[in-house]
Design a protein around this motif. Structure first.
Motif, PDB file in Angstrom:
ATOM      1  N   GLY A 178      18.374 -17.212  11.429  1.00  0.00           N
ATOM      2  CA  GLY A 178      17.755 -17.565  12.699  1.00  0.00           C
ATOM      3  C   GLY A 178      18.711 -18.244  13.661  1.00  0.00           C
ATOM      4  N   ASN A 179      20.030 -18.026  13.457  1.00  0.00           N
ATOM      5  CA  ASN A 179      21.076 -18.640  14.284  1.00  0.00           C
ATOM      6  C   ASN A 179      20.998 -20.162  14.295  1.00  0.00           C
ATOM      7  OD1 ASN A 179      22.498 -16.325  15.137  1.00  0.00           O
ATOM      8  ND2 ASN A 179      20.951 -15.886  16.689  1.00  0.00           N
ATOM      9  N   LYS A 180      20.447 -20.739  13.238  1.00  0.00           N
ATOM     10  CA  LYS A 180      20.389 -22.201  13.139  1.00  0.00           C
ATOM     11  C   LYS A 180      21.719 -22.725  12.618  1.00  0.00           C
ATOM     12  CE  LYS A 180      15.392 -22.472  12.327  1.00  0.00           C
ATOM     13  NZ  LYS A 180      14.323 -22.883  11.370  1.00  0.00           N
ATOM     14  N   GLU A 181      22.209 -23.777  13.263  1.00  0.00           N
ATOM     15  CA  GLU A 181      23.485 -24.352  12.871  1.00  0.00           C
ATOM     16  C   GLU A 181      23.275 -25.588  11.991  1.00  0.00           C
ATOM     17  OE1 GLU A 181      26.124 -25.195  16.056  1.00  0.00           O
ATOM     18  OE2 GLU A 181      26.255 -23.108  16.728  1.00  0.00           O
ATOM     19  N   ARG A 182      24.194 -25.780  11.064  1.00  0.00           N
ATOM     20  CA  ARG A 182      24.196 -26.995  10.253  1.00  0.00           C
ATOM     21  C   ARG A 182      25.639 -27.357   9.930  1.00  0.00           C
ATOM     22  NH1 ARG A 182      23.256 -22.808   6.625  1.00  0.00           N
ATOM     23  NH2 ARG A 182      24.279 -22.957   4.583  1.00  0.00           N
ATOM     24  N   LEU A 183      25.888 -28.621   9.728  1.00  0.00           N
ATOM     25  CA  LEU A 183      27.205 -29.099   9.334  1.00  0.00           C
ATOM     26  C   LEU A 183      27.200 -29.380   7.837  1.00  0.00           C
ATOM     27  CD1 LEU A 183      28.179 -31.572  12.198  1.00  0.00           C
ATOM     28  CD2 LEU A 183      29.108 -29.288  11.792  1.00  0.00           C
ATOM     29  N   VAL A 184      28.166 -28.814   7.133  1.00  0.00           N
ATOM     30  CA  VAL A 184      28.225 -28.969   5.684  1.00  0.00           C
ATOM     31  C   VAL A 184      29.609 -29.487   5.297  1.00  0.00           C
ATOM     32  CG1 VAL A 184      27.951 -27.821   3.452  1.00  0.00           C
ATOM     33  CG2 VAL A 184      26.627 -27.025   5.418  1.00  0.00           C
ATOM     34  N   PRO A 185      29.666 -30.557   4.486  1.00  0.00           N
ATOM     35  CA  PRO A 185      30.976 -31.033   3.998  1.00  0.00           C
ATOM     36  C   PRO A 185      31.634 -29.968   3.128  1.00  0.00           C
ATOM     37  CG  PRO A 185      29.244 -32.661   3.582  1.00  0.00           C
ATOM     38  CD  PRO A 185      28.559 -31.394   4.000  1.00  0.00           C
ATOM     39  N   MET A 186      32.976 -29.921   3.175  1.00  0.00           N
ATOM     40  CA  MET A 186      33.695 -28.920   2.394  1.00  0.00           C
ATOM     41  C   MET A 186      34.319 -29.486   1.125  1.00  0.00           C
ATOM     42  SD  MET A 186      35.711 -26.609   5.175  1.00  0.00           S
ATOM     43  CE  MET A 186      36.490 -28.012   5.959  1.00  0.00           C
ATOM     44  N   GLY A 187      34.774 -30.717   1.173  1.00  0.00           N
ATOM     45  CA  GLY A 187      35.508 -31.255   0.035  1.00  0.00           C
ATOM     46  C   GLY A 187      36.998 -30.991   0.200  1.00  0.00           C
ATOM     47  N   GLU A 188      37.819 -31.878  -0.348  1.00  0.00           N
ATOM     48  CA  GLU A 188      39.267 -31.795  -0.152  1.00  0.00           C
ATOM     49  C   GLU A 188      39.879 -30.553  -0.788  1.00  0.00           C
ATOM     50  OE1 GLU A 188      41.178 -35.322  -1.431  1.00  0.00           O
ATOM     51  OE2 GLU A 188      40.077 -36.640  -0.051  1.00  0.00           O
ATOM     52  N   VAL A 189      39.364 -30.162  -1.962  1.00  0.00           N
ATOM     53  CA  VAL A 189      39.953 -29.011  -2.658  1.00  0.00           C
ATOM     54  C   VAL A 189      39.757 -27.736  -1.841  1.00  0.00           C
ATOM     55  CG1 VAL A 189      39.910 -27.618  -4.761  1.00  0.00           C
ATOM     56  CG2 VAL A 189      39.611 -30.101  -4.908  1.00  0.00           C
ATOM     57  N   ALA A 190      38.542 -27.555  -1.322  1.00  0.00           N
ATOM     58  CA  ALA A 190      38.262 -26.372  -0.502  1.00  0.00           C
ATOM     59  C   ALA A 190      39.094 -26.396   0.771  1.00  0.00           C
ATOM     60  CB  ALA A 190      36.774 -26.304  -0.172  1.00  0.00           C
ATOM     61  N   LEU A 191      39.194 -27.554   1.410  1.00  0.00           N
ATOM     62  CA  LEU A 191      39.970 -27.664   2.649  1.00  0.00           C
ATOM     63  C   LEU A 191      41.443 -27.351   2.394  1.00  0.00           C
ATOM     64  CD1 LEU A 191      40.083 -28.343   5.630  1.00  0.00           C
ATOM     65  CD2 LEU A 191      40.274 -30.763   5.023  1.00  0.00           C
ATOM     66  N   ASP A 192      41.993 -27.876   1.306  1.00  0.00           N
ATOM     67  CA  ASP A 192      43.399 -27.591   0.974  1.00  0.00           C
ATOM     68  C   ASP A 192      43.611 -26.094   0.726  1.00  0.00           C
ATOM     69  OD1 ASP A 192      44.069 -30.227   1.193  1.00  0.00           O
ATOM     70  OD2 ASP A 192      44.015 -30.638  -0.967  1.00  0.00           O
ATOM     71  N   ALA A 193      42.648 -25.451   0.053  1.00  0.00           N
ATOM     72  CA  ALA A 193      42.767 -24.011  -0.223  1.00  0.00           C
ATOM     73  C   ALA A 193      42.727 -23.205   1.065  1.00  0.00           C
ATOM     74  CB  ALA A 193      41.652 -23.576  -1.164  1.00  0.00           C
ATOM     75  N   ILE A 194      41.880 -23.623   2.011  1.00  0.00           N
ATOM     76  CA  ILE A 194      41.794 -22.931   3.303  1.00  0.00           C
ATOM     77  C   ILE A 194      43.096 -23.099   4.086  1.00  0.00           C
ATOM     78  CG2 ILE A 194      40.644 -22.950   5.559  1.00  0.00           C
ATOM     79  CD1 ILE A 194      38.048 -23.704   4.055  1.00  0.00           C
TER      80      ILE A 194
END
Length: 296
Positions: free
Chosen positions: A172-188
């Motif tokens: 429904g095009n609803k937006e939400r903010l979700v934490p990623m965590g350091e491991v995921a951020l480093d991988a990205i």
């Protein structure tokens, strides 16, 4: 005309009109024949059925332990049949009107252990652009509990690198903010620095995760990548992107998260959707009680 002849005529007609599959027709035929056999004990024909007859049949099914899913399927078959009878002026009133289908409880999500997840996440080879991409996708999926469509649609500008959050555009095009965590951020970040440009092949594209053709990945491609890594990890059970979403939810609850928080993270509009995970919370409470209570 006998009930059997009427059922066969009905199946032949809807097959010609709607081109239904053999499996669907077999379901209609089976449901109606079983109903007809039950009616025969009261010397009632299918075309003479009342709403009370159907309610009594449903009660009989419940008494004999039929599950809600098969009962809902019977009602679907009956509704189709009696609407057909109405359209052909065989009956003047639809006996299935005002009869509600039973509520079907969603299946309890199947999850995998934290150890299995760790094993899976170690499989991608970090020396290749595809391996870096797959590592980043797996880590983000498990870290944030995204739906597969949300994952493959993520654009670079949705990543808050400083804040460690991702802005997700869900149903429904609803937006939400979700934490990623350091491991995921480093991988990205590793994928962006050392793999994405090679996959982009000089193209300018906003989508974060690219196929080896420099395009947005498809759901099917990522599903196959997960299956590939699951085989490498020696999993003996089926796994899909949704399995990691369930693992995200289950493991959060195991570590003390509450259902309302989980609802926001998963992007469920209704808490009742999230409540399929209550069995996890109950098991967690039982374990805590057993471990720490003097009478546990």
């Amino acid at each position: 005309m006998s009930d059997i002849e009427i059922i066969e005529q009905f199946c032949d007609q809807i097959w010609m009109e709607q081109g239904l599959s053999d499996a669907t027709l077999a379901s209609y035929r089976s449901d109606l024949k079983k109903f007809s056999q039950w009616l025969a004990t009261n010397q009632t024909l299918l075309i003479d059925v009342s709403r009370v007859d159907i309610q009594n049949y449903l009660a009989n099914r419940y008494k004999h332990g039929f599950n809600s899913r098969s009962t809902a399927r019977f009602l679907s078959s009956a509704r189709k049949f009696y609407r057909y009878m109405m359209q052909n002026n065989v009956i003047t009133e639809d006996p299935t009107l005002h009869i509600d289908s039973p509520k079907i409880q969603p299946p309890v999500p199947k999850s995998i252990s934290e150890e299995d997840i760790d094993n899976l996440l170690q499989q991608p080879e970090l020396e290749t652009p595809m391996g870096l991409r797959d590592k980043a996708m797996l880590e983000l999926l498990y870290s944030s509990g995204l739906r597969i469509t949300e994952l493959i649609s993520v654009e670079i500008n949705q990543i808050g690198f400083q804040q460690g959050v991702i802005r997700v555009v869900g149903k429904g095009n609803k937006e939400r903010l979700v934490p990623m965590g350091e491991v995921a951020l480093d991988a990205i970040l590793s994928y962006i620095r050392a793999g994405r440009a090679e996959l982009a092949k000089g193209k300018v594209i906003d989508v974060l995760f690219l196929s080896n053709r420099g395009q947005q990945m498809t759901r099917q491609t990522f599903w196959h990548r997960i299956k590939f890594y699951a085989n490498q990890a020696g999993f003996n059970k089926p796994i899909s992107p949704h399995t990691l979403r369930h693992a995200f939810a289950t493991h959060l609850l195991n570590h003390g998260a509450d259902l309302r928080t989980l609802q926001m993270l998963l992007g469920h509009s209704d808490l009742s959707t999230t409540q399929i995970y209550t069995h996890v919370a109950k098991e967690r409470l039982k374990q805590l009680h057993s471990t720490h209570h003097p009478r546990g």
